[in-house]
Design a protein around this motif. Structure first.
Motif, PDB file in Angstrom:
ATOM      1  N   ASN A  40      30.713  40.558  38.575  1.00 37.56           N
ATOM      2  CA  ASN A  40      30.409  39.092  38.809  1.00 37.56           C
ATOM      3  C   ASN A  40      28.872  39.147  39.141  1.00 37.56           C
ATOM      4  OD1 ASN A  40      33.035  38.334  38.656  1.00 37.56           O
ATOM      5  ND2 ASN A  40      33.478  37.958  40.876  1.00 37.56           N
TER       6      ASN A  40
ATOM      7  N   LEU B  79      35.176  37.444  44.462  1.00 39.24           N
ATOM      8  CA  LEU B  79      33.912  36.845  43.976  1.00 39.24           C
ATOM      9  C   LEU B  79      32.714  37.527  44.234  1.00 39.24           C
ATOM     10  CD1 LEU B  79      32.806  34.368  42.529  1.00 39.24           C
ATOM     11  CD2 LEU B  79      32.643  33.413  44.751  1.00 39.24           C
TER      12      LEU B  79
ATOM     13  N   HIS C  57      41.162  35.844  43.653  1.00 38.09           N
ATOM     14  CA  HIS C  57      39.790  35.422  42.923  1.00 38.09           C
ATOM     15  C   HIS C  57      38.637  35.242  43.986  1.00 38.09           C
ATOM     16  CE1 HIS C  57      40.832  35.707  38.820  1.00 38.09           C
ATOM     17  NE2 HIS C  57      42.074  35.059  39.121  1.00 38.09           N
TER      18      HIS C  57
ATOM     19  N   PHE D 110      27.284  29.892  37.021  1.00 37.19           N
ATOM     20  CA  PHE D 110      28.330  30.935  37.203  1.00 37.19           C
ATOM     21  C   PHE D 110      29.505  30.400  38.297  1.00 37.19           C
ATOM     22  CE2 PHE D 110      29.721  34.321  40.261  1.00 37.19           C
ATOM     23  CZ  PHE D 110      30.437  35.117  39.442  1.00 37.19           C
TER      24      PHE D 110
ATOM     25  N   TYR E 191      33.223  30.425  36.726  1.00 39.14           N
ATOM     26  CA  TYR E 191      34.277  30.887  37.447  1.00 39.14           C
ATOM     27  C   TYR E 191      35.551  30.315  37.859  1.00 39.14           C
ATOM     28  CZ  TYR E 191      35.998  34.758  40.815  1.00 39.14           C
ATOM     29  OH  TYR E 191      36.385  35.817  41.030  1.00 39.14           O
TER      30      TYR E 191
END
Length: 127
Positions: free
Chosen positions: A26, A20, A16, A65, A69
């Protein structure tokens, strides 16, 4: 060629974090947050000026964000199990037919025509 690996929870977190800034989705999510915060902070433009307005909106959007996340990564860590085949022992086979993955009692064959690219990073290979 056959490769046997044991994928753990920390490997999922690493994936992940590697993705990113690489996934276009994203970027779109960050821009959506930016748009929302630009609208929410617009009334304060007279007090903080354009530079402060854009800076504050960027910081707020980036923080929101990243928080979401990280919450997503945390939820995945809570919900993932070996039975689902995401963590635990995996076997990857490369053959003339394609790329075969066996994990958690499942077997998936991806034909070579379905593979658009292979990316090599430090200790990981993404197919």
């Amino acid at each position: 060629m056959v490769v046997d690996v044991n994928i753990g929870r920390i490997d999922l977190v690493w994936v992940h974090l590697q993705l990113l800034f690489r996934l276009r989705a994203n970027l779109y999510m960050f821009l959506l947050f930016m748009f929302v915060f630009l609208g929410a902070l617009y009334p304060s433009i007279g007090r903080i000026g354009w530079t402060g307005y854009l800076l504050l909106s960027s910081i707020a959007a980036g923080s929101a964000f990243l928080l979401l996340y990280l919450v997503g990564i945390l939820l995945q860590q809570i919900l993932v199990s070996e039975k689902q085949g995401m963590i635990g022992p995996h076997r990857y086979e490369i053959s003339n037919d394609g790329f075969l993955e066996k994990a958690g009692g499942t077997s998936t064959l991806t034909e070579w025509s379905g593979i658009s690219r292979i990316v090599l990073l430090k200790n990981y290979t993404y197919v």
